[in-house]
Design a protein around this motif. Structure first.
Motif, PDB file in Angstrom:
ATOM      1  N   GLN A   1       0.830  -1.204   0.000  1.00 29.80           N
ATOM      2  CA  GLN A   1       0.000   0.000   0.000  1.00 29.80           C
ATOM      3  C   GLN A   1       0.873   1.266   0.000  1.00 29.80           C
ATOM      4  N   THR A   2       0.260   2.358  -0.413  1.00 28.08           N
ATOM      5  CA  THR A   2       0.915   3.668  -0.384  1.00 28.08           C
ATOM      6  C   THR A   2       0.071   4.598   0.474  1.00 28.08           C
ATOM      7  N   VAL A   3       0.715   5.272   1.448  1.00 27.78           N
ATOM      8  CA  VAL A   3      -0.014   6.132   2.383  1.00 27.78           C
ATOM      9  C   VAL A   3       0.494   7.566   2.271  1.00 27.78           C
ATOM     10  N   THR A   4      -0.444   8.495   2.145  1.00 31.54           N
ATOM     11  CA  THR A   4      -0.107   9.916   2.180  1.00 31.54           C
ATOM     12  C   THR A   4      -0.497  10.480   3.551  1.00 31.54           C
ATOM     13  N   ILE A   5       0.190  11.551   3.949  1.00 36.40           N
ATOM     14  CA  ILE A   5      -0.112  12.214   5.223  1.00 36.40           C
ATOM     15  C   ILE A   5      -0.308  13.698   4.942  1.00 36.40           C
ATOM     16  N   SER A   6      -1.357  14.281   5.511  1.00 39.38           N
ATOM     17  CA  SER A   6      -1.618  15.712   5.344  1.00 39.38           C
ATOM     18  C   SER A   6      -1.952  16.329   6.693  1.00 39.38           C
ATOM     19  N   ASP A   7      -1.934  17.666   6.749  1.00 39.10           N
ATOM     20  CA  ASP A   7      -2.274  18.361   7.992  1.00 39.10           C
ATOM     21  C   ASP A   7      -3.016  19.645   7.670  1.00 39.10           C
TER      22      ASP A   7
ATOM     23  N   THR B   1       4.977  21.189   9.703  1.00 39.24           N
ATOM     24  CA  THR B   1       5.889  20.151   9.207  1.00 39.24           C
ATOM     25  C   THR B   1       5.511  18.831   9.865  1.00 39.24           C
ATOM     26  N   ILE B   2       5.431  17.777   9.053  1.00 37.83           N
ATOM     27  CA  ILE B   2       5.001  16.464   9.546  1.00 37.83           C
ATOM     28  C   ILE B   2       6.222  15.557   9.725  1.00 37.83           C
ATOM     29  N   TYR B   3       6.241  14.863  10.860  1.00 36.93           N
ATOM     30  CA  TYR B   3       7.291  13.884  11.156  1.00 36.93           C
ATOM     31  C   TYR B   3       6.608  12.529  11.413  1.00 36.93           C
ATOM     32  N   TYR B   4       7.292  11.425  11.066  1.00 36.72           N
ATOM     33  CA  TYR B   4       6.633  10.123  11.190  1.00 36.72           C
ATOM     34  C   TYR B   4       7.617   9.027  11.576  1.00 36.72           C
ATOM     35  N   THR B   5       7.051   7.921  12.049  1.00 37.39           N
ATOM     36  CA  THR B   5       7.825   6.700  12.279  1.00 37.39           C
ATOM     37  C   THR B   5       7.040   5.534  11.705  1.00 37.39           C
ATOM     38  N   THR B   6       7.763   4.475  11.375  1.00 39.90           N
ATOM     39  CA  THR B   6       7.115   3.263  10.853  1.00 39.90           C
ATOM     40  C   THR B   6       7.438   2.045  11.709  1.00 39.90           C
ATOM     41  N   ASP B   7       8.064   2.280  12.870  1.00 43.30           N
ATOM     42  CA  ASP B   7       8.419   1.160  13.745  1.00 43.30           C
ATOM     43  C   ASP B   7       7.563   1.130  15.009  1.00 43.30           C
ATOM     44  N   GLY B   8       6.506   1.936  15.026  1.00 38.24           N
ATOM     45  CA  GLY B   8       5.609   1.949  16.176  1.00 38.24           C
ATOM     46  C   GLY B   8       6.027   2.899  17.275  1.00 38.24           C
TER      47      GLY B   8
ATOM     48  N   THR C   1       8.888  12.290  16.967  1.00 39.02           N
ATOM     49  CA  THR C   1       9.293  13.593  17.493  1.00 39.02           C
ATOM     50  C   THR C   1       9.778  14.427  16.318  1.00 39.02           C
ATOM     51  N   THR C   2      10.210  15.643  16.611  1.00 36.15           N
ATOM     52  CA  THR C   2      10.736  16.489  15.535  1.00 36.15           C
ATOM     53  C   THR C   2      12.123  16.030  15.085  1.00 36.15           C
ATOM     54  N   SER C   3      12.643  14.977  15.728  1.00 35.33           N
ATOM     55  CA  SER C   3      13.891  14.362  15.267  1.00 35.33           C
ATOM     56  C   SER C   3      13.629  13.160  14.363  1.00 35.33           C
ATOM     57  N   SER C   4      12.383  12.763  14.224  1.00 38.35           N
ATOM     58  CA  SER C   4      12.013  11.634  13.363  1.00 38.35           C
ATOM     59  C   SER C   4      12.096  12.057  11.902  1.00 38.35           C
ATOM     60  N   PRO C   5      12.005  11.101  10.964  1.00 40.29           N
ATOM     61  CA  PRO C   5      12.033  11.466   9.540  1.00 40.29           C
ATOM     62  C   PRO C   5      10.926  12.464   9.202  1.00 40.29           C
TER      63      PRO C   5
ATOM     64  N   ALA D   1       5.259  -1.910   2.679  1.00 45.60           N
ATOM     65  CA  ALA D   1       5.580  -3.174   2.014  1.00 45.60           C
ATOM     66  C   ALA D   1       5.558  -4.346   2.965  1.00 45.60           C
ATOM     67  N   GLN D   2       5.269  -4.084   4.245  1.00 45.36           N
ATOM     68  CA  GLN D   2       5.122  -5.151   5.222  1.00 45.36           C
ATOM     69  C   GLN D   2       4.242  -4.606   6.343  1.00 45.36           C
ATOM     70  N   THR D   3       3.836  -5.490   7.234  1.00 46.13           N
ATOM     71  CA  THR D   3       2.974  -5.040   8.334  1.00 46.13           C
ATOM     72  C   THR D   3       3.682  -3.913   9.091  1.00 46.13           C
ATOM     73  N   THR D   4       2.989  -2.772   9.218  1.00 48.91           N
ATOM     74  CA  THR D   4       3.618  -1.550   9.730  1.00 48.91           C
ATOM     75  C   THR D   4       2.632  -0.756  10.578  1.00 48.91           C
ATOM     76  N   THR D   5       3.145  -0.190  11.687  1.00 52.41           N
ATOM     77  CA  THR D   5       2.375   0.822  12.412  1.00 52.41           C
ATOM     78  C   THR D   5       2.978   2.173  12.067  1.00 52.41           C
ATOM     79  N   LEU D   6       2.195   2.981  11.392  1.00 51.21           N
ATOM     80  CA  LEU D   6       2.624   4.313  10.970  1.00 51.21           C
ATOM     81  C   LEU D   6       2.086   5.332  11.965  1.00 51.21           C
ATOM     82  N   ARG D   7       2.973   6.167  12.516  1.00 50.78           N
ATOM     83  CA  ARG D   7       2.562   7.203  13.462  1.00 50.78           C
ATOM     84  C   ARG D   7       3.134   8.535  13.002  1.00 50.78           C
ATOM     85  N   ALA D   8       2.351   9.601  13.164  1.00 48.39           N
ATOM     86  CA  ALA D   8       2.778  10.908  12.661  1.00 48.39           C
ATOM     87  C   ALA D   8       2.342  12.031  13.590  1.00 48.39           C
TER      88      ALA D   8
END
Length: 357
Positions: free
Chosen positions: A212-218, A224-231, A235-239, A248-255
């Motif tokens: 799947q492909t996921v977009t994020i908006s605000d 500015t949006i920051y996210y993690t894919t490891d659960g 923080t503002t130090s995240s990607p 591409a695999q089971t993922t918890t996306l947080r933003a």
């Protein structure tokens, strides 16, 4: 001539050819005056009321006063302790003591101004998403409202309120009201904590059989949006989010979203469970007159298929399907699963092949 101390003055008169006059005399008792009373505080403008104290430097003197502007005498009100002046008044006082002349008069005018009503800020202190529009009102006719948004105390040199104001960053708004002939109001204040809107994930969490492909908006402009894919909690130090994210695999996306002058947003989260599609069989199960050659397919790319032909539930220890066809004879139940690293195992696919005329 001046007599400055207690004295008896005696006098006679003489003229040529005449006998001297008799002696005339007068006694002048000179009494020092009582010290002039002191009123504290002095003349001035006061809010709501003022407490007046009257003192005198002459020991044993009695103080008399009036509050109606009349001249005080020893028949006026005797001062016994501090008193409150709650309306504009002129207080006049004199002091008297036995064997002394009455003091000179002291006076003070107290101008009492009622304060303007305290302004009302609406809405009040709280946390708001993206921005808040603040209205300031006051019930005093003809009053002017002055306010600040930098935390400083408002004065009549501050910004004049003319219309509701938009608060787009965390701010403390402080306001006062002034009106002619009245004391300034008490200060009103409210702190508005402005929080960035929670990011929106373009795909709802759930179970999917393909990448799947996921977009994020605000909704907060300039955030500015920051996210993690490891659960983990972002923080503002995240990607930093710059474009659609491939799942591409089971993922918890947080933003989360951040913007200068605002509190970071709440965290948005979704779990995308990627599960291999259930295997299918060609030809499908059914009744056949002759032996059949069966192939196994799966809609999920990159999977490994395991199968059984004895009706048991297949596992990763079962026979691995390597393509081609499986000869089915006699009556057989073919069962298969699909497995891919990082994905959930598929449900079991099953087909029964029966032979007969």
């Amino acid at each position: 001539f001046a007599v400055t101390q207690t004295r008896t003055v005696r006098a006679m008169a003489a003229a040529g050819g005449m006998a001297n006059s008799g002696v005339a005399s007068a006694t002048y008792t000179i009494q020092p005056p009582v010290a002039t009373p002191v009123l504290r505080p002095g003349t001035g403008t006061y809010v709501t009321s003022v407490t007046v104290t009257i003192t005198d430097g002459t020991s044993g003197a009695s103080i008399y006063y009036t509050t109606d502007g009349s001249t005080p005498t020893t028949s006026s009100t005797l001062y016994t302790g501090p008193f409150a002046v709650t309306q504009t008044r002129t207080v006049r006082a004199m002091a008297a003591a036995s064997g002394m002349a009455n003091s000179a008069e002291a006076s003070a005018t107290y101008t009492i101004q009622q304060p303007v009503a305290t302004p009302v800020l609406s809405p009040g202190t709280g946390t708001y998403i993206a921005s808040v529009v603040v209205t300031i009102t006051d019930g005093t006719s003809g009053a002017s409202i002055y306010y600040t948004t930098d935390g400083s105390a408002p004065t009549t040199s501050s910004t004049l309120y003319t219309a509701p104001l938009a608060v787009t960053q965390t701010r403390t708004v402080r306001a006062i009201v002034v009106a002619s002939g009245m004391a300034p109001s008490a200060e009103a204040s409210a702190t508005y904590t402005i929080k960035v809107a929670t990011p929106t994930l373009g795909l709802a969490g759930g179970t999917y059989n393909t990448t799947q492909t996921v977009t994020i908006s605000d909704a907060t402009s300039g955030a500015t949006i920051y996210y993690t894919t490891d659960g983990s909690t972002p923080t503002t130090s995240s990607p930093q989010y710059t474009g659609a994210i491939s799942i591409a695999q089971t993922t918890t996306l947080r933003a989360l979203a951040a913007k200068s002058g605002m509190v970071n947003s709440d965290v948005a989260s979704a779990t995308y469970t990627l599960q291999a599609a259930t295997p299918t069989f060609n030809p499908p199960g059914g009744t056949y007159a002759l032996p059949v050659l069966v192939s196994i397919q799966d809609a999920t790319p990159g999977v490994t298929i395991y199968y059984t032909t004895n009706g048991s539930t297949p596992t990763m220890s079962s026979t691995q399907y390597n393509g081609g066809t499986i000869l089915i004879v006699p009556t057989t139940t073919l069962r298969a699963i699909a497995v891919r690293a990082g994905w959930s195992q598929s449900a079991v696919g099953s087909a029964t092949y029966t032979f007969g005329l």
